[in-house]
Design a protein around this motif. Structure first.
Motif, PDB file in Angstrom:
ATOM      1  N   PHE A  82       0.855  -1.185   0.000  1.00 11.95           N
ATOM      2  CA  PHE A  82       0.000   0.000   0.000  1.00 11.95           C
ATOM      3  C   PHE A  82       0.891   1.234   0.000  1.00 11.95           C
ATOM      4  O   PHE A  82       1.830   1.325   0.804  1.00 11.95           O
ATOM      5  CB  PHE A  82      -0.900   0.036   1.245  1.00 11.95           C
ATOM      6  N   SER A  83       0.618   2.175  -0.907  1.00 15.47           N
ATOM      7  CA  SER A  83       1.376   3.435  -0.976  1.00 15.47           C
ATOM      8  C   SER A  83       2.882   3.181  -1.052  1.00 15.47           C
ATOM      9  O   SER A  83       3.679   3.871  -0.409  1.00 15.47           O
ATOM     10  CB  SER A  83       1.059   4.318   0.243  1.00 15.47           C
ATOM     11  N   GLY A  84       3.269   2.174  -1.810  1.00 10.05           N
ATOM     12  CA  GLY A  84       4.678   1.909  -2.044  1.00 10.05           C
ATOM     13  C   GLY A  84       5.419   1.243  -0.920  1.00 10.05           C
ATOM     14  O   GLY A  84       6.654   1.213  -0.917  1.00 10.05           O
ATOM     15  N   SER A  85       4.708   0.663   0.067  1.00  7.96           N
ATOM     16  CA  SER A  85       5.390   0.020   1.184  1.00  7.96           C
ATOM     17  C   SER A  85       4.501  -1.079   1.756  1.00  7.96           C
ATOM     18  O   SER A  85       3.392  -1.314   1.271  1.00  7.96           O
ATOM     19  CB  SER A  85       5.735   1.051   2.266  1.00  7.96           C
ATOM     20  N   SER A  87       2.019  -3.018   4.431  1.00  7.54           N
ATOM     21  CA  SER A  87       0.794  -2.516   5.051  1.00  7.54           C
ATOM     22  C   SER A  87       1.060  -2.109   6.498  1.00  7.54           C
ATOM     23  O   SER A  87       1.988  -2.608   7.147  1.00  7.54           O
ATOM     24  CB  SER A  87      -0.303  -3.583   5.006  1.00  7.54           C
ATOM     25  N   HIS A 118       5.516  -1.468  -8.042  1.00 10.94           N
ATOM     26  CA  HIS A 118       5.757  -1.439  -6.595  1.00 10.94           C
ATOM     27  C   HIS A 118       6.664  -2.571  -6.126  1.00 10.94           C
ATOM     28  O   HIS A 118       6.851  -2.751  -4.922  1.00 10.94           O
ATOM     29  CB  HIS A 118       4.427  -1.526  -5.847  1.00 10.94           C
TER      30      HIS A 118
END
Length: 218
Positions: A82-85, A87, A118
């Protein structure tokens, strides 16, 4: 041999759990003995983890999950990206584990996401996390994008199976090395039957004797 699988998928069914299952099956096929596999579904522990941050103490269910992870011979850790990293749930679970509890433990890291863009999150997020925890992360990390699940055996489109096989072999090799009696299973500083000089039949000279030999004769 105890293998614990931590999966942070939020839906059911979950691509994250599917990847975890494929990795687990690949590893257990390669180990020399039957593996005792335990799966920790973080989705079921989300409230328990939140309570731990508020109270400072794990409840019985979360404590059992932590004990399973820390007592494992090897670990497979899989998270959605999520959002490049990783969770927040995945990170929160490993935040409640003592930062020395995974020292030296073999870990295979993997992740799922909607796009291949990602995939580098495995290297800039997951690998540093487990390096901080002093775990031994296998060289191959496995990322599965949405398009990876549609492969039909084509070598140009179905690289996921190859990555799973390579990572599984790396983890299985580390697990085999940790079997009792192997050099890798000994704690630092623990004596072995073999000492320097044994190969040539030489006596190991104590340091004090070496110093005495250097003193000038009177």
């Amino acid at each position: 041999m105890k293998l614990v699988v931590v999966t942070a998928g939020l839906t059911q069914p979950s691509a994250t759990r599917l990847l975890a299952d494929r990795l687990t099956e690949a590893v257990t096929r390669r180990v020399a003995e039957e593996a005792d596999v335990h799966v920790v579904e973080l989705r079921e522990l989300a409230v328990d983890i939140a309570h731990h941050f508020v109270t400072g103490f794990p409840n019985a269910r979360l404590r059992a999950a932590i004990e399973e992870v820390t007592a494992a011979d090897g670990l497979i850790a899989v998270t959605p990206i999520f959002s490049g990293s990783y969770s927040g749930l995945f990170k929160s679970f490993f935040d409640v584990i003592d930062n020395t509890a995974l020292a030296g433990k073999p870990v295979l890291v993997a992740a799922t996401g909607g796009t291949p863009r990602h995939s580098l999150a495995l290297e800039h997020a997951l690998r540093p996390l487990f390096a901080y925890l002093r775990a031994v992360v296998v060289p191959t990390a496995v990322y599965a994008a949405a398009e990876d699940w549609g492969g039909g055996g084509d070598a140009f489109t179905d690289g996921l199976g190859e990555r799973i096989a390579r990572a599984a072999e790396e983890l299985a090799a580390l697990l085999r090395d940790r079997k009792p009696g192997n050099e890798a299973d000994r704690r630092p500083g623990e004596e072995t039957d073999r000492r320097p000089g044994d190969e040539a039949g030489e006596r190991l000279v104590p340091f004090e004797e070496q110093l005495a030999a250097l003193r000038p004769a009177r």
